[in-house]
Motif scaffolding. Structure first.
Motif, PDB file in Angstrom:
ATOM      1  N   ASP A  37      38.372  89.857  13.686  1.00  0.00           N
ATOM      2  CA  ASP A  37      37.288  90.611  14.324  1.00  0.00           C
ATOM      3  C   ASP A  37      36.886  89.896  15.618  1.00  0.00           C
ATOM      4  N   PRO A  38      37.582  90.201  16.717  1.00  0.00           N
ATOM      5  CA  PRO A  38      37.312  89.503  17.972  1.00  0.00           C
ATOM      6  C   PRO A  38      35.856  89.572  18.425  1.00  0.00           C
ATOM      7  N   ARG A  39      35.255  90.740  18.273  1.00  0.00           N
ATOM      8  CA  ARG A  39      33.850  90.887  18.714  1.00  0.00           C
ATOM      9  C   ARG A  39      32.932  89.957  17.926  1.00  0.00           C
ATOM     10  N   ALA A  40      33.147  89.847  16.626  1.00  0.00           N
ATOM     11  CA  ALA A  40      32.331  88.956  15.800  1.00  0.00           C
ATOM     12  C   ALA A  40      32.550  87.499  16.194  1.00  0.00           C
ATOM     13  N   GLU A  91      41.572  84.732  24.471  1.00  0.00           N
ATOM     14  CA  GLU A  91      42.802  84.733  23.669  1.00  0.00           C
ATOM     15  C   GLU A  91      42.508  84.293  22.241  1.00  0.00           C
ATOM     16  N   LEU A  92      41.695  83.264  22.093  1.00  0.00           N
ATOM     17  CA  LEU A  92      41.304  82.809  20.759  1.00  0.00           C
ATOM     18  C   LEU A  92      40.622  83.934  19.990  1.00  0.00           C
ATOM     19  N   ALA A  93      39.657  84.584  20.616  1.00  0.00           N
ATOM     20  CA  ALA A  93      38.932  85.667  19.948  1.00  0.00           C
ATOM     21  C   ALA A  93      39.877  86.799  19.557  1.00  0.00           C
ATOM     22  N   ALA A  94      40.792  87.144  20.459  1.00  0.00           N
ATOM     23  CA  ALA A  94      41.727  88.238  20.201  1.00  0.00           C
ATOM     24  C   ALA A  94      42.643  87.945  19.020  1.00  0.00           C
ATOM     25  N   ASP A 104      23.943  87.824  25.938  1.00  0.00           N
ATOM     26  CA  ASP A 104      24.852  88.340  26.947  1.00  0.00           C
ATOM     27  C   ASP A 104      26.267  88.069  26.481  1.00  0.00           C
ATOM     28  N   ILE A 105      26.884  89.066  25.842  1.00  0.00           N
ATOM     29  CA  ILE A 105      28.243  88.922  25.322  1.00  0.00           C
ATOM     30  C   ILE A 105      29.222  89.312  26.419  1.00  0.00           C
ATOM     31  N   PRO A 106      30.230  88.450  26.675  1.00  0.00           N
ATOM     32  CA  PRO A 106      31.208  88.777  27.713  1.00  0.00           C
ATOM     33  C   PRO A 106      31.920  90.097  27.398  1.00  0.00           C
ATOM     34  N   PRO A 107      32.310  90.827  28.428  1.00  0.00           N
ATOM     35  CA  PRO A 107      33.033  92.080  28.185  1.00  0.00           C
ATOM     36  C   PRO A 107      34.357  91.829  27.500  1.00  0.00           C
ATOM     37  N   SER A 108      34.716  92.700  26.602  1.00  0.00           N
ATOM     38  CA  SER A 108      35.971  92.524  25.871  1.00  0.00           C
ATOM     39  C   SER A 108      37.086  93.327  26.535  1.00  0.00           C
ATOM     40  N   HIS A 109      38.277  92.902  26.225  1.00  0.00           N
ATOM     41  CA  HIS A 109      39.466  93.593  26.735  1.00  0.00           C
ATOM     42  C   HIS A 109      40.355  94.010  25.572  1.00  0.00           C
ATOM     43  N   TRP A 110      39.746  94.180  24.380  1.00  0.00           N
ATOM     44  CA  TRP A 110      40.536  94.536  23.210  1.00  0.00           C
ATOM     45  C   TRP A 110      40.495  96.007  22.992  1.00  0.00           C
TER      46      TRP A 110
END
Length: 107
Positions: A38-41, A31-34, A101-107
């Protein structure tokens, strides 16, 4: 507080320990990243803050809790850092070439 309680309660046979988690991949982190431009960054920076090149998983925190509750019978006043080594310095910790190992995104 952990050390003070451990000293106080040891007379009753009570052990007091704590867990200090670092970047653990949870819905709150996602949620923080979203919420960033730039959530991926954001996730990449959080991941690179660990020398191990990945965020921790909730199951790893659970395993630490089980260890402290059952297996660590001679531990009290302990603060168990679950940070992937993030507290060992500032900025990026993963060395060039560390598999990330980057967690899978849901964005």
């Amino acid at each position: 507080m952990t050390k003070a309680l451990a000293l106080d309660e040891s007379q009753y046979g009570v052990r007091v320990n704590c867990i200090s988690p670092g970047n653990i991949w949870t819905p709150l982190w996602e949620e923080l990243a979203a919420s960033t431009p730039d959530p991926r960054a954001t996730v990449l920076e959080g991941t690179l803050a660990q020398p191990m090149g990945r965020m921790g998983q909730p199951a790893e925190v659970g395993a630490a809790a089980v260890f402290l509750a059952s297996g660590a019978t001679f531990c009290t006043g302990m603060d168990l850092f679950l940070t992937g080594g993030a507290e060992l310095g500032y900025g990026r910790k993963a060395s060039p070439g560390t598999p990330v190992d980057i967690p899978p995104s849901h964005w």
